[in-house]
Design an enzyme around this catalytic site. Structure first.
Site, PDB file in Angstrom:
ATOM      1  N   CYS A 281       0.860  -1.181   0.000  1.00  0.00           N
ATOM      2  CA  CYS A 281       0.000   0.000   0.000  1.00  0.00           C
ATOM      3  C   CYS A 281       0.899   1.234   0.000  1.00  0.00           C
ATOM      4  O   CYS A 281       1.373   1.670   1.049  1.00  0.00           O
ATOM      5  CB  CYS A 281      -0.907   0.006   1.228  1.00  0.00           C
ATOM      6  N   LEU A 282       1.103   1.725  -1.176  1.00  0.00           N
ATOM      7  CA  LEU A 282       1.985   2.894  -1.309  1.00  0.00           C
ATOM      8  C   LEU A 282       1.342   3.834  -2.326  1.00  0.00           C
ATOM      9  O   LEU A 282       0.970   3.409  -3.427  1.00  0.00           O
ATOM     10  CB  LEU A 282       3.381   2.445  -1.771  1.00  0.00           C
TER      11      LEU A 282
END
Lengths: 421, 182
Positions: B116-117
Site C-alpha cells: 500500500c503505497l
C-alpha cells in the site's frame, strides 16, 4: 573639457535638454542650421562610403552599426522618456554654455574632415544633396572668417543651436574657437570661462595627434574611418595610443550620428523639428560621455576595456550584441516561460530526451513547456498524460490551466462564454 | 469533466489522436516502453544505489525482480526482501505492479505481498522509475503509514519497536526457511 564636465556631474546629462531646447525653440533657421550641420556630415560620410572601393566591407559594417544603433537608440529613448521635464523649463535655468561644450565635444570626432579640402574634394558629389546641406558644407570648408560670418547669420536672434555647425568646424582652430565661444555664450562668459579654457587646452592637445595627418591626406579616408568605427563597435579597440583610441571611438559615434541623420534626410519632407529633436537626442547624450572619457583617458591612456569600471555605458558592449532579445519559439501557450527558471524543474537546460519516453526532444518539444512548474516532456507523452491523467508528471498539478488558455484562444465561442461569466 | 473534452481538441500532433476512439484500447508502442525500461535498467546499474537492485526476469523486460535491503538504523536492518515488478504496456503512464515476493511483516504490506503505497496508486507519476520505486519502498519499511494499515497486527505492534523487531525476526526466519523448503 574634463574640468568642465566635473562640476555638473550630478546633473542629468545637461546638453540633451539644452539641445532639445534649441530644437524646440521654434526658430526655423536655427533648426535648419542644426539639421544641416549633421546632414552635411551625413552626406559627407555617405558619399565617401559610396565612392570607396571597400564598399562591401562598408555595407557589412553598416549592418553591424545598425544593430548597435538600435540598441543605443533604445537606451537613449528610455533615458529621454524617463526625463519628463519640458525642454523650455530646462532652458530657463540651464547654463547657456552647455550646448557649446556639448557641441565641441561632439566636434572632436570630425577633425580631419572639417579642416582638409582634400577630403571634401573626394566627396564632391555631396553637392547633389539637399541645398542647405551643401551650404553648410561650403561653410565648413571655407576659411575661418567665412564660417564666422555664417555663425553670425545663423545665430542672429536665434538660439545657439544655429551655431552648432560652425562650432563643429572650429575645433582645430583654438583662437577662433575661443572668440566664437565668447560670442556664443556671452551670458555666462565669466562663469564658464575657466572650464572652456581647459577644454581648449584639451583641443589643442588633440590637434597635434598623429592620426590627423593620414586621415586628411587620404582620399578614401572615410572608408578607413569606417573600419575604425567597426573596430570600435565590435571589440575593444586594441590601439595602444590613448588619443588614437579616443579618435576612433569618437569616429564611430559620429559616424552613427551622421548616418542616422542621413537616413532622416531621405525622408526630408517630414517636419524638421522632429528630426531635430531626434538628432539632439541622439547626439547629445554623447557629450558628457565623451568628456568623461577624455578625462579618464588623460590619466590612464589606453582603450576602454569591456570590464572597465569607468567605461561609459554608451560604448558598445559585446554582451549587448550577443543578448539581443531572442523570442522563444512558442508553439503552445507557454506564457510562463520567463518565470519558470526559478521553479523546481527549471527552464534553462531543456533535457535532451523526454524523461517519460526517453525519446529525443526535437525543437518543438524543447520549446514546449506545458506546465508552470517547468517540467518538460515531449508532445506525445504530454498528449498521453493529458488524455489519461491530465496532471503534470513533474508537479502532479492538472494541466487544465494550459488547456483552458489554449482552448479560449482557439475556440471563440468558449471565449465568449468566459466573458459572460 | 470538461478537462476530458477539451483535451481532445488540442495537441493535434500526436499520431494517436486520430486512431484513438476512447480512453481505453491504447495501441501502445511496446518498443518505446522497452526502450524506457532499458534506459531505466542502465541508469539503475550505473547509479550504484546501496540496498536496492533490480533486473529483468528472464527475457521479458516487462517483468523484473528487485531486491531491497532494510535500511540501517531500522528494525529491518540486515533483512533482504525480494520483489517482483510487472510493468504494464502503457508504462510509464501507468504504475507497475509491485509486490513483495518475500513475505514481509509490515503495516502496509498484506499477506500476499501487496504494497500500500500511494505512489504506486493514485500518486503515480510518469517521472517515477524503478529506482525511485525501490527507494520509496525501502524508506517505507522504516517509516510505515500506520493510519491505513494492510497488516493491522504489525501496525499495532509498531510503537513497541523492541517487540516488533522480535516478531519481525521470527517471521523473517520462518519465511526464509519456508522459502528454502518450497
Amino acid at each position: 573639457m574634463a574640468g568642465f564636465i566635473l562640476p555638473e556631474g550630478g546633473q542629468e546629462p545637461p546638453s540633451p535638454s539644452d539641445l532639445q531646447h534649441a530644437g524646440s525653440n521654434g526658430k526655423a533657421n536655427g533648426n535648419h542650421a542644426l539639421v544641416s550641420a549633421v546632414d552635411a556630415q551625413a552626406n559627407h560620410l555617405k558619399v565617401g562610403v559610396k565612392e570607396s572601393p571597400k564598399r562591401k566591407k562598408a555595407s557589412k559594417m553598416a549592418k553591424l552599426k545598425q544593430s548597435k544603433l538600435d540598441a543605443r537608440r533604445e537606451q537613449w529613448l528610455s533615458q529621454v522618456s524617463g526625463r519628463k521635464s519640458p525642454p523650455s523649463q530646462v532652458s530657463s535655468n540651464g547654463d547657456v554654455s552647455h550646448p557649446c561644450a556639448g557641441e565641441t565635444t561632439i566636434d572632436e570626432s570630425f577633425p580631419a574632415e572639417s579642416t582638409t579640402p582634400s577630403n571634401t574634394s573626394g566627396n564632391g558629389t555631396a553637392s547633389k544633396a539637399v541645398s542647405f546641406c551643401t551650404e553648410s558644407k561650403g561653410h565648413s570648408n571655407g576659411s575661418g572668417s567665412d564660417s564666422n560670418g555664417h555663425s553670425k547669420d545663423s545665430s542672429n536672434g536665434y538660439h545657439h543651436g544655429g551655431e552648432k555647425p560652425v562650432l563643429r568646424r572650429w575645433q582645430t582652430q583654438p583662437a577662433l574657437r575661443s572668440l566664437h565661444d565668447e560670442e556664443a555664450a556671452p551670458k555666462d562668459a565669466a562663469t564658464s570661462q575657466a572650464p572652456q579654457q581647459k577644454a581648449q587646452k584639451a583641443k589643442m592637445k588633440k590637434g597635434v595627434r598623429p592620426q590627423e595627418g593620414p586621415e586628411s591626406n587620404e582620399g578614401g579616408g572615410d572608408a578607413d574611418d569606417w573600419e575604425a568605427a567597426a573596430e570600435a563597435l565590435g571589440v575593444v579597440v586594441p590601439e595602444s595610443g590613448s588619443e588614437t583610441g579616443v579618435a576612433s571611438e569618437n569616429g564611430s559615434h559620429s559616424h552613427l550620428a551622421g548616418d542616422e541623420s542621413g537616413v532622416s534626410t531621405a525622408s526630408e519632407g517630414a517636419s524638421p523639428r522632429t528630426q531635430n529633436g531626434y538628432l539632439t537626442r541622439r547626439l547629445a547624450p554623447e557629450v558628457p560621455d565623451a568628456c568623461a572619457r577624455h578625462h579618464h583617458r588623460a590619466g590612464a591612456g589606453g582603450a576602454w576595456r569591456q570590464d572597465d569600471s569607468h567605461r561609459p555605458g554608451t560604448l558598445p558592449r559585446l554582451e549587448k550584441f550577443n543578448s539581443f532579445p531572442v523570442v522563444p519559439h512558442n508553439h503552445t501557450g507557454s506564457m510562463w516561460e520567463a518565470t519558470i527558471s526559478r521553479t523546481m524543474w527549471g527552464s534553462s537546460a531543456a533535457p535532451a530526451t523526454c524523461p517519460i519516453c526517453t525519446e529525443e526532444l526535437d525543437l518543438t518539444d524543447t520549446s514546449f513547456v506545458p506546465c508552470p512548474c517547468g517540467f518538460r516532456l515531449c508532445l506525445f507523452c504530454h498528449h498521453r498524460i493529458a488524455l489519461d491523467d491530465g496532471r503534470c508528471p513533474g508537479c502532479r498539478q492538472a494541466y487544465v490551466k494550459v488547456e483552458k488558455v489554449e482552448k479560449y484562444i482557439q475556440v471563440p465561442r468558449s471565449h465568449l462564454v468566459r466573458l459572460k461569466v | 469533466m470538461a478537462q476530458a473534452n477539451h483535451v481532445q481538441t488540442d495537441i493535434p500532433r500526436s499520431p494517436n489522436a486520430k486512431s484513438r476512439v476512447g480512453m481505453e484500447a491504447k495501441p501502445v508502442d511496446s518498443h518505446s516502453v522497452a526502450r524506457r525500461l532499458q534506459s531505466e535498467l542502465m541508469s539503475l546499474m550505473t547509479s550504484g544505489d546501496a540496498g536496492i537492485s533490480a533486473f529483468p526476469e528472464g527475457d521479458n523486460i516487462f517483468n523484473w525482480v528487485g531486491t531491497i535491503k532494510g535500511s540501517v538504523g531500522t528494525v529491518y536492518e540486515g533483512l533482504n526482501y525480494k520483489l517482483s515488478l510487472k510493468f504494464p504496456t502503457d508504462y510509464p503512464f501507468k504504475a507497475p505492479m509491485v509486490r513483495f515476493e518475500t513475505p514481509c511483516f509490515h503495516p502496509n504490506v498484506d499477506q500476499y505481498g501487496n504494497i500500500c503505497l500511494d505512489i504506486l496508486k493514485d500518486k503515480w507519476s510518469a517521472v517515477y522509475n524503478v529506482r525511485t520505486i525501490l527507494l520509496s519502498i525501502q524508506s517505507l519499511l522504516g517509516e510505515p503509514n500506520n493510519d491505513s494499515p494492510l497488516n493491522g497486527y504489525a501496525a499495532a505492534l509498531w510503537p513497541n519497536q523492541e517487540e516488533y523487531k522480535v516478531v519481525l525476526q521470527k517471521k523473517f526466519r520462518e519465511t526464509e526457511s519456508g522459502g528454502v523448503s518450497s
